[in-house]
Write an enzyme that holds these catalytic residues in place. Structure first.
Site, PDB file in Angstrom:
ATOM      1  CB  THR A 187      16.023 -16.776 -87.274  1.00 20.51           C
ATOM      2  OG1 THR A 187      16.926 -15.799 -87.796  1.00 20.51           O
ATOM      3  CG2 THR A 187      16.316 -18.122 -87.912  1.00 20.51           C
ATOM      4  CG  ASN A 221      23.062 -13.197 -85.260  1.00 20.61           C
ATOM      5  OD1 ASN A 221      23.720 -13.461 -86.259  1.00 20.61           O
ATOM      6  ND2 ASN A 221      21.811 -12.771 -85.336  1.00 20.61           N
ATOM      7  CE  LYS A 227      20.333 -15.543 -87.119  1.00 18.52           C
ATOM      8  NZ  LYS A 227      19.682 -15.765 -88.437  1.00 18.52           N
ATOM      9  CG  ASP A 280      23.170  -9.993 -88.307  1.00 20.75           C
ATOM     10  OD1 ASP A 280      22.774  -8.874 -88.703  1.00 20.75           O
ATOM     11  OD2 ASP A 280      22.959 -11.041 -88.924  1.00 20.75           O
ATOM     12  CG  ASP A 317      17.924 -12.338 -86.721  1.00 22.54           C
ATOM     13  OD1 ASP A 317      17.195 -13.331 -86.483  1.00 22.54           O
ATOM     14  OD2 ASP A 317      18.739 -12.307 -87.662  1.00 22.54           O
TER      15      ASP A 317
END
Length: 391
Positions: A187, A152, A149, A168, A147
């Protein structure tokens, strides 16, 4: 006084500490945020006066998942890297687990770029190099973040030369730790094509996400976008992106080549982190020093206003709903076909993709990712941006 639990990891290391009352060890200051099953508080360790973010998880929320949660935490405790937000410790009381997390104070990636008066390809290259180095470390340990992105990525402190930190790890997973990775997570906008195509995937998904982040850092807008989510997913599945004029006119060919190597549709041909770290745009001197701040910051403000990018899909909710529905590899078999329009010309494969898209859309819930800014007079009134290490 805390006492260590007799439970150990496979290497004989104790990691969970028993405590009757966590407030004998930490002075809880204020609530920073709440999630679906937990609360995060700013806390000061009484013995050292160090500040931490403490995530308080009621044990009743973990019922039936104790083993998997503890295994995940034990793995994450092994992660020690200068560009990764650390899980410092775990305490256990009769009715709670407490995750003691590193506190970072430098703010969010996009905010820092917008605030800058001068920003270049070289700045972006430096950022991406740090991310690649950290993710390469994870991959060598067999951990896939899943994840990555901009949300984060946090700055360690408010200083201009602050390092970037990855946060995260709620969706991270160990490669080869059991199930073949095929869970739809991540995401939308940053997730790799093979994830959307419902194919087994590997650490290459992180490399794709880094390519997307690099793209945004050089132009201020995402490579894939459409108001229609079905069309957005179709773009990603085809790896259909461009380096649009005039936004990319002043960006080096080396930067474009670097991005293309990471945003390669075929994961077998996609650059690994090690290969990306050797690319001239990262390891050499091909990143330009021309100021691109005005164009990039304008596009970031336009395309990533907090009211927009903080309302992204919550990947954890997607996973949770998929498990609840006990969906198999067919995806969407329990979704009412009348919930979304069908296209007469669809092939069976595209129909499955559409079902999967509808599944993701049906699983959208309010995000439980906590992103909180809190002003602390005790820390010279600096704004401390908190992004939880776990959801």
């Amino acid at each position: 006084m805390a006492r260590e639990n007799g439970d150990t990891t496979g290497r004989g290391e104790t990691w969970k500490k028993q405590v009757d009352d966590i407030k004998k060890i930490f002075d809880f200051k204020e609530v920073l945020g709440t999630g679906a099953f937990s609360e995060v508080v700013l806390a000061q360790e009484k013995l050292t006066s160090r500040m931490f973010a403490v995530k308080c998880i009621p044990k009743k929320a973990l019922k039936g998942k104790e083993s998997s949660i503890e295994n995940e935490i034990a793995v994450l405790r092994k992660i020690k890297h200068e560009n990764i937000v650390a899980l410092e410790d775990i305490y256990e009381s009769p009715d709670h687990l407490y995750l003691i997390m590193q506190l970072v104070s430098g703010g969010e990636l996009f905010d820092r770029i917008v605030e800058k008066g001068f920003y270049t390809e070289k700045d972006a290259s430096t950022l991406i190099r740090q991310v690649l180095d950290a993710v390469n470390y994870l991959h060598r340990m067999g951990i896939v973040h899943r994840d990555l992105k901009p949300e984060n990525l946090l700055y360690f402190n408010p200083q201009d030369e602050s390092k970037i930190m990855i946060s995260d790890f709620g969706l991270s997973k160990m490669e080869g730790s059991g199930d073949v990775m095929s869970t739809a997570c991540g995401t939308p906008g940053y997730v790799a094509p093979e994830v959307l195509a419902q194919k087994p995937y590997s650490k290459a998904v992180d490399c794709w996400s880094i390519g997307v982040i690099a793209y945004i850092l050089l132009c201020g807008y995402p490579p894939f976008y459409d108001e229609n989510d079905s069309k957005l997913f179709e773009q990603i599945l085809k790896a259909d992106y461009e380096f649009d004029a005039p936004y990319w006119d002043d960006i080096s060919d080396s930067a474009k080549d670097f991005i293309s190597r990471l945003m390669e549709k075929d994961p077998a041909k996609r650059f690994t982190c090690e290969q990306a770290l050797r690319h001239p745009w990262i390891a050499g001197d091909t990143a330009l020093c021309k100021n691109i701040h005005e164009s990039v910051s304008r596009q970031i403000r336009k395309n990533f206003a907090k009211s927009k990018w903080r309302q992204a899909f919550n990947a954890t909710a997607v996973v949770r709903h998929m498990r609840r529905l006990q969906l198999g590899s067919s995806m969407g078999s329990s979704i009412d076909a009348s919930n979304a329009p069908t296209r007469p010309s669809q092939t069976q494969k595209s129909a499955q993709s559409q079902k999967f898209i509808r599944l993701l859309l049906s699983c959208v819930t309010s995000s439980i990712t906590t992103i909180v800014s809190v002003s602390l007079a005790a820390m010279h009134a600096q704004t401390i941006t908190m992004v939880l290490l776990y959801r």
